[in-house]
Scaffold this motif. Sequence first.
Motif, PDB file in Angstrom:
ATOM      1  N   MET A   1      28.490 -31.279 -45.971  1.00 11.23           N
ATOM      2  CA  MET A   1      28.735 -32.987 -46.781  1.00 11.23           C
ATOM      3  C   MET A   1      29.554 -32.459 -47.217  1.00 11.23           C
ATOM      4  N   SER A   2      30.117 -34.573 -47.214  1.00 15.85           N
ATOM      5  CA  SER A   2      31.139 -35.121 -47.925  1.00 15.85           C
ATOM      6  C   SER A   2      31.242 -34.965 -49.266  1.00 15.85           C
ATOM      7  N   SER A   3      32.737 -35.053 -49.980  1.00 19.35           N
ATOM      8  CA  SER A   3      33.398 -34.706 -51.168  1.00 19.35           C
ATOM      9  C   SER A   3      32.775 -36.188 -51.445  1.00 19.35           C
ATOM     10  N   GLU A   4      32.170 -37.291 -51.303  1.00 19.00           N
ATOM     11  CA  GLU A   4      32.068 -38.638 -51.566  1.00 19.00           C
ATOM     12  C   GLU A   4      30.313 -38.490 -52.072  1.00 19.00           C
ATOM     13  N   ILE A   5      29.641 -37.733 -51.321  1.00 19.92           N
ATOM     14  CA  ILE A   5      28.092 -37.948 -50.746  1.00 19.92           C
ATOM     15  C   ILE A   5      28.210 -37.112 -52.544  1.00 19.92           C
ATOM     16  N   LEU A   6      29.178 -35.878 -52.639  1.00 23.52           N
ATOM     17  CA  LEU A   6      28.364 -35.102 -53.481  1.00 23.52           C
ATOM     18  C   LEU A   6      29.083 -35.859 -55.240  1.00 23.52           C
ATOM     19  N   LYS A   7      29.862 -36.388 -55.234  1.00 25.08           N
ATOM     20  CA  LYS A   7      29.968 -37.072 -56.579  1.00 25.08           C
ATOM     21  C   LYS A   7      28.996 -37.891 -57.076  1.00 25.08           C
ATOM     22  N   GLU A   8      27.834 -38.084 -55.571  1.00 23.98           N
ATOM     23  CA  GLU A   8      27.307 -39.144 -56.474  1.00 23.98           C
ATOM     24  C   GLU A   8      25.261 -38.661 -56.937  1.00 23.98           C
ATOM     25  N   ASN A   9      25.803 -37.001 -56.312  1.00 23.95           N
ATOM     26  CA  ASN A   9      24.569 -36.261 -56.372  1.00 23.95           C
ATOM     27  C   ASN A   9      25.007 -35.385 -58.286  1.00 23.95           C
ATOM     28  N   HIS A  10      24.026 -36.014 -58.996  1.00 26.35           N
ATOM     29  CA  HIS A  10      24.781 -35.797 -60.249  1.00 26.35           C
ATOM     30  C   HIS A  10      23.514 -34.598 -60.642  1.00 26.35           C
ATOM     31  N   HIS A  11      22.998 -33.609 -59.826  1.00 22.97           N
ATOM     32  CA  HIS A  11      22.496 -32.380 -60.524  1.00 22.97           C
ATOM     33  C   HIS A  11      23.713 -31.535 -59.959  1.00 22.97           C
ATOM     34  N   TYR A  12      24.234 -31.847 -58.399  1.00 27.02           N
ATOM     35  CA  TYR A  12      25.275 -31.317 -58.115  1.00 27.02           C
ATOM     36  C   TYR A  12      25.936 -31.073 -59.081  1.00 27.02           C
ATOM     37  N   LEU A  13      26.799 -32.163 -59.631  1.00 30.20           N
ATOM     38  CA  LEU A  13      28.475 -31.772 -60.686  1.00 30.20           C
ATOM     39  C   LEU A  13      27.575 -31.029 -62.282  1.00 30.20           C
ATOM     40  N   LYS A  14      26.348 -31.323 -62.237  1.00 32.71           N
ATOM     41  CA  LYS A  14      25.817 -30.871 -63.701  1.00 32.71           C
ATOM     42  C   LYS A  14      25.920 -28.728 -63.193  1.00 32.71           C
ATOM     43  N   ALA A  15      25.608 -28.849 -61.810  1.00 32.97           N
ATOM     44  CA  ALA A  15      25.364 -27.545 -61.566  1.00 32.97           C
ATOM     45  C   ALA A  15      27.230 -26.468 -61.860  1.00 32.97           C
ATOM     46  N   CYS A  16      27.992 -27.390 -61.014  1.00 33.26           N
ATOM     47  CA  CYS A  16      29.161 -27.500 -61.251  1.00 33.26           C
ATOM     48  C   CYS A  16      29.616 -26.733 -62.996  1.00 33.26           C
ATOM     49  N   ILE A  17      29.964 -27.631 -63.605  1.00 31.23           N
ATOM     50  CA  ILE A  17      29.631 -27.476 -65.025  1.00 31.23           C
ATOM     51  C   ILE A  17      28.939 -25.989 -65.617  1.00 31.23           C
ATOM     52  N   LEU A  18      27.619 -25.945 -65.567  1.00 35.26           N
ATOM     53  CA  LEU A  18      27.285 -25.357 -66.031  1.00 35.26           C
ATOM     54  C   LEU A  18      27.917 -23.845 -64.923  1.00 35.26           C
ATOM     55  N   TYR A  19      28.389 -23.444 -64.089  1.00 35.39           N
ATOM     56  CA  TYR A  19      29.369 -22.647 -63.322  1.00 35.39           C
ATOM     57  C   TYR A  19      30.674 -22.475 -64.031  1.00 35.39           C
ATOM     58  N   GLU A  20      31.032 -23.385 -64.936  1.00 34.77           N
ATOM     59  CA  GLU A  20      32.503 -23.359 -65.198  1.00 34.77           C
ATOM     60  C   GLU A  20      31.885 -23.052 -67.251  1.00 34.77           C
ATOM     61  N   VAL A  21      30.654 -22.959 -67.742  1.00 35.05           N
ATOM     62  CA  VAL A  21      30.658 -22.274 -68.612  1.00 35.05           C
ATOM     63  C   VAL A  21      30.562 -20.769 -68.391  1.00 35.05           C
ATOM     64  N   LEU A  22      29.859 -21.239 -67.305  1.00 33.16           N
ATOM     65  CA  LEU A  22      29.774 -19.885 -66.648  1.00 33.16           C
ATOM     66  C   LEU A  22      30.553 -18.465 -67.155  1.00 33.16           C
ATOM     67  N   GLN A  23      31.206 -18.696 -66.088  1.00 32.64           N
ATOM     68  CA  GLN A  23      32.497 -18.029 -66.490  1.00 32.64           C
ATOM     69  C   GLN A  23      33.570 -18.462 -68.005  1.00 32.64           C
ATOM     70  N   LYS A  24      33.022 -18.197 -68.639  1.00 32.35           N
ATOM     71  CA  LYS A  24      33.654 -18.037 -70.214  1.00 32.35           C
ATOM     72  C   LYS A  24      35.590 -19.198 -70.248  1.00 32.35           C
ATOM     73  N   LYS A  25      35.525 -19.887 -69.894  1.00 34.19           N
ATOM     74  CA  LYS A  25      36.616 -20.248 -69.515  1.00 34.19           C
ATOM     75  C   LYS A  25      37.413 -22.018 -70.719  1.00 34.19           C
ATOM     76  N   PRO A  26      38.249 -21.545 -71.172  1.00 33.52           N
ATOM     77  CA  PRO A  26      38.277 -22.942 -72.090  1.00 33.52           C
ATOM     78  C   PRO A  26      38.001 -24.687 -71.777  1.00 33.52           C
ATOM     79  N   ILE A  27      37.344 -25.495 -72.497  1.00 34.36           N
ATOM     80  CA  ILE A  27      36.422 -26.469 -71.696  1.00 34.36           C
ATOM     81  C   ILE A  27      37.762 -27.079 -70.970  1.00 34.36           C
ATOM     82  N   PHE A  28      39.289 -27.192 -71.750  1.00 36.32           N
ATOM     83  CA  PHE A  28      40.165 -28.100 -70.892  1.00 36.32           C
ATOM     84  C   PHE A  28      40.190 -27.042 -69.754  1.00 36.32           C
ATOM     85  N   ASP A  29      40.659 -25.968 -69.392  1.00 30.71           N
ATOM     86  CA  ASP A  29      41.046 -25.127 -67.968  1.00 30.71           C
ATOM     87  C   ASP A  29      40.265 -25.225 -67.687  1.00 30.71           C
ATOM     88  N   SER A  30      37.813 -25.678 -67.896  1.00 30.75           N
ATOM     89  CA  SER A  30      37.279 -26.051 -67.339  1.00 30.75           C
ATOM     90  C   SER A  30      37.325 -26.948 -66.994  1.00 30.75           C
TER      91      SER A  30
END
Length: 283
Positions: A1-30
Amino acid sequence: MSSEILKENHHYLKACILYEVLQKKPIFDSYQNFCDTVGKDAMEYPDFEFWFYRFYDGNRDFDYDRSADPEPKTLMDMPVKLMYKIVGNLDPVERNVLRSVNRAVRDVAVSLSPVFEKMEIEFHENNFLAWKLDNDPKLYGKYKELKKFILPGFQVNHLRLITIGEVNLPDRPPVSLSPKSVDITAGYIHQMITLLSITKPGELESIRLESDFSMRMMDANGLKIFPRIFKTEQFKQAKHVDIDRFVTNYKLFLLNCRHLHSFKLRIFAHVPDKQFRVLRHIS
């Protein structure tokens, strides 16, 4: 799946954000890691911040409707007095960054012109510079970094300019400043003239010129061009002058100093008594 299509998939983007939250890194690094993964244009930081903290607080509803939420506050919603207070506590480098936010913030940053008691600039080989304000640590860079550092309205009372080593100064001054006094130490007289042109005539009251004790400026050619300093508007409009040891034509010097309120000339060579009587008559 191309990156442009993934950018339009809001569930995918939120899943990426949730992943960053679970890494417990500072928000700016995330956010930086998020942009590296899905692209810098995938989501603006305020939106990323909203979902990041929502997930961080345990709310995992990807389909939450934000349309009912109050409109988020922006920097421009800040009270003007508070903005001026914040900008007033920033140094020139930080204000320079703030100027890139938007036009309104830039106007505030420019309107609060920083005023410093003293500034020192060292000119090294290969267009390398070092400068410091008051008692702050030295900063280093090329001419373009110094230009960015000197914001519009920048003010300094005392300016010290020094050449270190064999320096090739640009024909035009890299910056323009309005100090009340300038102290120049250089290896050659033509360097002194160039550095003196950094200061604005009329604003400048006191000039101090000193050799770097290498005696390079004491050659015949250097002494020959020294009178050019008398022709500069900075010298003509100055009130006080202090010159170290490389004046040989004392008569010419005094003739060009009649407009001054005071001057100091340090002499390292023997001057006959008869010459002193002539100088006293001129002055």
